[in-house]
Design a protein around this motif. Structure first.
Motif, PDB file in Angstrom:
ATOM      1  N   ARG A 100     -36.079  19.388  38.458  1.00  0.00           N
ATOM      2  CA  ARG A 100     -36.729  20.499  37.757  1.00  0.00           C
ATOM      3  C   ARG A 100     -35.802  21.706  37.703  1.00  0.00           C
ATOM      4  NH1 ARG A 100     -42.431  22.161  39.805  1.00  0.00           N
ATOM      5  NH2 ARG A 100     -41.169  22.624  41.641  1.00  0.00           N
ATOM      6  N   THR A 130     -34.443  13.614  22.922  1.00  0.00           N
ATOM      7  CA  THR A 130     -33.913  14.024  24.214  1.00  0.00           C
ATOM      8  C   THR A 130     -32.825  15.036  23.911  1.00  0.00           C
ATOM      9  OG1 THR A 130     -34.336  11.855  25.199  1.00  0.00           O
ATOM     10  CG2 THR A 130     -32.728  13.267  26.311  1.00  0.00           C
ATOM     11  N   LYS A 179     -39.371  14.558  18.921  1.00  0.00           N
ATOM     12  CA  LYS A 179     -39.438  13.952  20.256  1.00  0.00           C
ATOM     13  C   LYS A 179     -38.058  13.467  20.712  1.00  0.00           C
ATOM     14  CE  LYS A 179     -44.293  12.492  19.760  1.00  0.00           C
ATOM     15  NZ  LYS A 179     -44.666  13.869  19.720  1.00  0.00           N
ATOM     16  N   ASN A 187     -37.100  12.418  25.976  1.00  0.00           N
ATOM     17  CA  ASN A 187     -37.946  13.372  25.255  1.00  0.00           C
ATOM     18  C   ASN A 187     -38.105  14.706  25.972  1.00  0.00           C
ATOM     19  OD1 ASN A 187     -38.340  11.221  23.460  1.00  0.00           O
ATOM     20  ND2 ASN A 187     -40.181  10.562  24.534  1.00  0.00           N
ATOM     21  N   GLU A 188     -37.111  15.071  26.794  1.00  0.00           N
ATOM     22  CA  GLU A 188     -37.153  16.365  27.470  1.00  0.00           C
ATOM     23  C   GLU A 188     -35.939  17.192  27.083  1.00  0.00           C
ATOM     24  OE1 GLU A 188     -39.705  16.103  31.503  1.00  0.00           O
ATOM     25  OE2 GLU A 188     -37.629  15.448  31.710  1.00  0.00           O
ATOM     26  N   THR A 216     -35.296  24.725  29.124  1.00  0.00           N
ATOM     27  CA  THR A 216     -35.175  23.372  29.670  1.00  0.00           C
ATOM     28  C   THR A 216     -36.208  23.096  30.760  1.00  0.00           C
ATOM     29  OG1 THR A 216     -33.566  23.918  31.420  1.00  0.00           O
ATOM     30  CG2 THR A 216     -32.693  23.484  29.219  1.00  0.00           C
ATOM     31  N   GLN A 217     -36.614  21.822  30.835  1.00  0.00           N
ATOM     32  CA  GLN A 217     -37.548  21.411  31.892  1.00  0.00           C
ATOM     33  C   GLN A 217     -36.806  20.882  33.116  1.00  0.00           C
ATOM     34  OE1 GLN A 217     -38.387  19.373  28.708  1.00  0.00           O
ATOM     35  NE2 GLN A 217     -39.356  21.226  27.957  1.00  0.00           N
ATOM     36  N   LYS A 218     -35.700  20.185  32.850  1.00  0.00           N
ATOM     37  CA  LYS A 218     -34.887  19.638  33.936  1.00  0.00           C
ATOM     38  C   LYS A 218     -33.446  20.096  33.768  1.00  0.00           C
ATOM     39  CE  LYS A 218     -37.709  15.624  35.113  1.00  0.00           C
ATOM     40  NZ  LYS A 218     -37.735  14.155  35.332  1.00  0.00           N
ATOM     41  N   ILE A 256     -33.017  19.146  28.582  1.00  0.00           N
ATOM     42  CA  ILE A 256     -32.322  19.080  29.866  1.00  0.00           C
ATOM     43  C   ILE A 256     -31.133  20.035  29.849  1.00  0.00           C
ATOM     44  CG2 ILE A 256     -31.062  17.576  31.459  1.00  0.00           C
ATOM     45  CD1 ILE A 256     -32.614  15.207  30.153  1.00  0.00           C
ATOM     46  N   GLU A 307     -39.394  19.188  19.634  1.00  0.00           N
ATOM     47  CA  GLU A 307     -40.804  18.838  19.804  1.00  0.00           C
ATOM     48  C   GLU A 307     -41.297  17.957  18.655  1.00  0.00           C
ATOM     49  OE1 GLU A 307     -42.493  22.706  20.114  1.00  0.00           O
ATOM     50  OE2 GLU A 307     -42.028  22.905  22.262  1.00  0.00           O
TER      51      GLU A 307
END
Length: 260
Positions: free
Chosen positions: A208, A177, A175, A32-33, A192-194, A35, A172
Motif C-alpha cells: 500500500r 494496470t 481498467k 487494474n490498479e 496510486t493505491q500501491k 501503482i 478507470e
C-alpha cells in the motif's frame, strides 16, 4: 498477470563496464490498479519498466505478462514526436479504418485537447500540449498496461494535475494496470493505491502506498508533512490518509466536530 521471477539484468556483461541494474527481482503485480514506482536515480526503475514490453531482455530469470498491448510513455515523450500534424502523430499506431478519425478525437479529448488541434504542427505546441499529444498517441492503442516515466516533469502545476486526472479517468474506464514512475511524492500519494520502492537494483518494498511512506529515508508528500506538524498540536491524521482530497475531508470533519 504481471510476474517477474528471479529477474536479473546486467549491462555490458563480461566487460570492465559491467553493471548489475536489476538484482534477482521476484514480484507479482496487482492488476487494474495504479501503482507508483519510486527510488533514487540509478536504482533500476527505468531498466525494470523496459522489460515490460521487451525493450530489454533479462540476463537471467523469467517474465510472464498476460497482456497484448503495453503502452510505455518515456520521460519527455514529446522528444519522440516525428509527424508534422497532430492527427498523424496520434493516429500513427492505428490502422486505416472508417472510425480512425473518431478514435483520434477520442484520444485527444481524453487528454483535454479538441479537434481544433488535428491539423496543427505538434512541434509548434507548448510543452504541456506536446506532452498531451504524446500521451494521446499511447492511449489511442487502449493498452492493458500503461507505464508512465515521470509524465509531468517540467510542467506547471495546473497542467500536471490535468494530465494526471485524464490518465486516472482512462485508467478507470479501460481498467488498465497503470504504473507511474515519479520523484514527486505528492503525485504518488494522490494517484496510486500501491507502490514499488527500488534501491540498488532490488525491490525493497511493494504494498500500500500509505505504508511506503512509513519506510525510513523516503521523501514524504506534503500531506504526510502536514500530518507530522498537526501531531504536535494533538491532531492525528490516520496513516492511511495520504491524498490531498482525503486530508482536506478529514480536517473538515474535525473542524466541524469542534464547532458543534
Amino acid at each position: 498477470m504481471i510476474k517477474f521471477e528471479n529477474v536479473t539484468h546486467i549491462y555490458n556483461m563480461g566487460t570492465c563496464y559491467e553493471k548489475k541494474a536489476l538484482d534477482d527481482i521476484t514480484i507479482n503485480l496487482a492488476e487494474n490498479e495504479m501503482i507508483g514506482l519510486i527510488g533514487k536515480s540509478g536504482s533500476g526503475k527505468s531498466t525494470f519498466i523496459q522489460h515490460f514490453n521487451g525493450l530489454l531482455k533479462p540476463t537471467s530469470g523469467k517474465i510472464s505478462i498476460d497482456a497484448k498491448k503495453i503502452g510505455l510513455v518515456f520521460q519527455y515523450p514529446e522528444h519522440q514526436i516525428f509527424e508534422m500534424t497532430v492527427e498523424n502523430e496520434v493516429g500513427f499506431a492505428v490502422k486505416d479504418s472508417n472510425d480512425k478519425t473518431k478514435k483520434i478525437l477520442e484520444a485527444l479529448n481524453a487528454v483535454g485537447l479538441s479537434e481544433t488541434y488535428l491539423h496543427k504542427n505538434p512541434f509548434e505546441l507548448s510543452g504541456g500540449e506536446k506532452r498531451k499529444v504524446a500521451i494521446a498517441s499511447i492511449l489511442i492503442m487502449q493498452p492493458e498496461i500503461l507505464i508512465l516515466d515521470e509524465p509531468t516533469v517540467g510542467l506547471d502545476a495546473e497542467t500536471q494535475k490535468n494530465i494526471l486526472q485524464y490518465i486516472k479517468k482512462m485508467h478507470e474506464r479501460l481498467k488498465m494496470t497503470t504504473i507511474i514512475i515519479s520523484h514527486d511524492m505528492d503525485v504518488i500519494a494522490e494517484f496510486t493505491q500501491k507502490t514499488i520502492v527500488m534501491d540498488s537494483g532490488k525491490i525493497i518494498f511493494y504494498g500500500r502506498t500509505s505504508d511506503a511512506f512509513n519506510l525510513p529515508n523516503i521523501n514524504l508528500p506534503m500531506t504526510k508533512k502536514l500530518a507530522k506538524l498537526l501531531h504536535t498540536e494533538k491532531i492525528d491524521i490516520p496513516s492511511d490518509i495520504i491524498s490531498f482530497e482525503d486530508t482536506v475531508k478529514f480536517l473538515a470533519e474535525k473542524i466541524k466536530e469542534k464547532s458543534n
